[in-house]
Structure formats: C-alpha cells, structure tokens
Design a protein around this motif. Structure first.
Motif, PDB file in Angstrom:
ATOM      1  N   GLU A 134       0.864  -1.183   0.000  1.00 28.82           N
ATOM      2  CA  GLU A 134       0.000   0.000   0.000  1.00 28.82           C
ATOM      3  C   GLU A 134       0.898   1.230   0.000  1.00 28.82           C
ATOM      4  O   GLU A 134       1.790   1.351   0.839  1.00 28.82           O
ATOM      5  CB  GLU A 134      -0.897  -0.021   1.239  1.00 28.82           C
ATOM      6  CG  GLU A 134      -1.625   1.266   1.535  1.00 28.82           C
ATOM      7  CD  GLU A 134      -2.560   1.736   0.441  1.00 28.82           C
ATOM      8  OE1 GLU A 134      -2.669   2.963   0.260  1.00 28.82           O
ATOM      9  OE2 GLU A 134      -3.168   0.899  -0.244  1.00 28.82           O
ATOM     10  N   PRO A 135       0.692   2.189  -0.950  1.00 30.12           N
ATOM     11  CA  PRO A 135       1.600   3.340  -1.073  1.00 30.12           C
ATOM     12  C   PRO A 135       1.762   4.168   0.197  1.00 30.12           C
ATOM     13  O   PRO A 135       2.786   4.772   0.405  1.00 30.12           O
ATOM     14  CB  PRO A 135       0.977   4.182  -2.179  1.00 30.12           C
ATOM     15  CG  PRO A 135       0.068   3.278  -2.905  1.00 30.12           C
ATOM     16  CD  PRO A 135      -0.332   2.189  -1.944  1.00 30.12           C
ATOM     17  N   ARG A 136       0.767   4.222   1.054  1.00 31.31           N
ATOM     18  CA  ARG A 136       0.885   5.037   2.260  1.00 31.31           C
ATOM     19  C   ARG A 136       1.321   4.219   3.469  1.00 31.31           C
ATOM     20  O   ARG A 136       1.333   4.721   4.572  1.00 31.31           O
ATOM     21  CB  ARG A 136      -0.431   5.740   2.539  1.00 31.31           C
ATOM     22  CG  ARG A 136      -0.726   6.784   1.482  1.00 31.31           C
ATOM     23  CD  ARG A 136      -2.008   7.496   1.807  1.00 31.31           C
ATOM     24  NE  ARG A 136      -2.386   8.320   0.694  1.00 31.31           N
ATOM     25  CZ  ARG A 136      -2.476   9.630   0.745  1.00 31.31           C
ATOM     26  NH1 ARG A 136      -2.225  10.271   1.836  1.00 31.31           N
ATOM     27  NH2 ARG A 136      -2.841  10.320  -0.308  1.00 31.31           N
ATOM     28  N   ALA A 164       6.429   0.864   2.898  1.00 28.11           N
ATOM     29  CA  ALA A 164       6.752   1.297   1.538  1.00 28.11           C
ATOM     30  C   ALA A 164       7.749   2.448   1.518  1.00 28.11           C
ATOM     31  O   ALA A 164       8.233   2.811   0.457  1.00 28.11           O
ATOM     32  CB  ALA A 164       5.472   1.706   0.815  1.00 28.11           C
ATOM     33  N   GLY A 165       8.085   3.040   2.665  1.00 24.76           N
ATOM     34  CA  GLY A 165       8.923   4.231   2.681  1.00 24.76           C
ATOM     35  C   GLY A 165       8.075   5.439   2.328  1.00 24.76           C
ATOM     36  O   GLY A 165       6.879   5.334   2.070  1.00 24.76           O
ATOM     37  N   LEU A 179      10.890   8.688  -1.749  1.00 25.24           N
ATOM     38  CA  LEU A 179      11.592   9.922  -1.416  1.00 25.24           C
ATOM     39  C   LEU A 179      12.602   9.679  -0.298  1.00 25.24           C
ATOM     40  O   LEU A 179      12.424   8.793   0.538  1.00 25.24           O
ATOM     41  CB  LEU A 179      10.587  10.993  -1.007  1.00 25.24           C
ATOM     42  CG  LEU A 179       9.528  11.314  -2.064  1.00 25.24           C
ATOM     43  CD1 LEU A 179       8.482  12.263  -1.496  1.00 25.24           C
ATOM     44  CD2 LEU A 179      10.175  11.903  -3.302  1.00 25.24           C
ATOM     45  N   GLU A 180      13.641  10.499  -0.294  1.00 20.98           N
ATOM     46  CA  GLU A 180      14.722  10.323   0.675  1.00 20.98           C
ATOM     47  C   GLU A 180      14.239  10.413   2.119  1.00 20.98           C
ATOM     48  O   GLU A 180      14.645   9.644   2.964  1.00 20.98           O
ATOM     49  CB  GLU A 180      15.813  11.360   0.416  1.00 20.98           C
ATOM     50  CG  GLU A 180      17.011  11.171   1.311  1.00 20.98           C
ATOM     51  CD  GLU A 180      18.157  12.071   0.927  1.00 20.98           C
ATOM     52  OE1 GLU A 180      18.793  12.586   1.858  1.00 20.98           O
ATOM     53  OE2 GLU A 180      18.407  12.249  -0.266  1.00 20.98           O
ATOM     54  N   VAL A 184      11.427  12.578   7.688  1.00 21.11           N
ATOM     55  CA  VAL A 184      10.004  12.321   7.476  1.00 21.11           C
ATOM     56  C   VAL A 184       9.805  10.842   7.196  1.00 21.11           C
ATOM     57  O   VAL A 184      10.528  10.252   6.393  1.00 21.11           O
ATOM     58  CB  VAL A 184       9.459  13.139   6.284  1.00 21.11           C
ATOM     59  CG1 VAL A 184       7.965  12.917   6.116  1.00 21.11           C
ATOM     60  CG2 VAL A 184       9.768  14.612   6.456  1.00 21.11           C
ATOM     61  N   THR A 185       8.819  10.257   7.866  1.00 20.52           N
ATOM     62  CA  THR A 185       8.442   8.873   7.616  1.00 20.52           C
ATOM     63  C   THR A 185       6.939   8.811   7.405  1.00 20.52           C
ATOM     64  O   THR A 185       6.204   9.653   7.924  1.00 20.52           O
ATOM     65  CB  THR A 185       8.828   7.960   8.796  1.00 20.52           C
ATOM     66  OG1 THR A 185       8.243   8.476   9.988  1.00 20.52           O
ATOM     67  CG2 THR A 185      10.333   7.865   8.964  1.00 20.52           C
TER      68      THR A 185
END
Length: 126
Positions: A4-6, A10-11, A43-44, A107-108
């Motif tokens: 799941e993208p969120r 998934a980072g 994203l980093e 950010v996570t």
C-alpha cells in the motif's frame, strides 16, 4: 502482493513526472505542472523544516477522537526534501519551542499524515 503506497513499509512515497521531472508527495498519476504521466518514487525523507504552526486546540469531533490522556498541543509543518518537494507532516518534537526553520528533520510515512522527527547525528550520516 503490492505494498500500500501510504504504508510505512513502503517508505515515503511520491511521484515524479516523466516529462518535466516535477516531484510531488503524496503520489499522483499525473503531473500537477504539465499534466503528463508520473511514476512512483521513494523519497529520501531527510530534509529541513520549511515552516510550521502549532495546533493549540482540539479539532472538532467527529472525526477527531481525543487520546486517552486528553488533547495536547502539537505542531504541523512542511519539510523540504532534496527532491525539491515540500511534505506536510506532524512534527514529533519533545519541546514545541525547539522548532526552527531550517532544522534537520526526517520524514516517515504514518497512518494518514506523514510524521517528522528531528534528525539525529547518527541518521545524518546514513
């Protein structure tokens, strides 16, 4: 099975335009600048505080549900990442008075809104 993208596993997910290379978070199938197709990117996550505000009163209920200890003020802000994207996040800091524009944050993904914590010296080198 796709992640799941969120989901935190998934980072921090975003998307990058295949045409003009604009990066956004949260991810989108189309570029907000040119309308071209965008592909998913991780994203980093390490960036700097761009701006913030403090929520000093409880949001309306519903949908807000107060935690067991009651409402406590919290900060939300935008963290600017190296990919030239600003991510809205809840700022998890021990003392709201420590917040400063330009401070390093990591950010996570969280359930719903991403979370950001001050970057520790160990994390800066990783």
């Amino acid at each position: 099975m796709a992640t799941e993208p969120r989901s935190p596993a998934a980072g921090l997910q975003g998307s990058r335009c295949s045409g003009c290379a604009v990066t956004v978070c949260p991810p989108d199938d189309a570029c907000p600048r040119c309308g071209g197709p965008a592909r998913p990117v991780v994203l980093e996550g390490a960036g700097t505080l761009w701006t913030w505000t403090v929520q000093r009163y409880a949001p309306k209920s519903p949908p807000y549900e107060a935690p067991p200890g009651g409402f406590a003020p919290f900060a939300v802000g935008y963290v600017e990442l190296p990919e030239n994207v600003r991510v809205a996040a809840v700022l998890d800091v021990d003392d709201l008075d420590d917040l400063r524009i330009g401070m390093p944050l990591t950010v996570t993904p969280g359930s719903g809104v991403p979370r950001a914590r001050p970057t520790t010296p160990e994390r800066e080198g990783s």
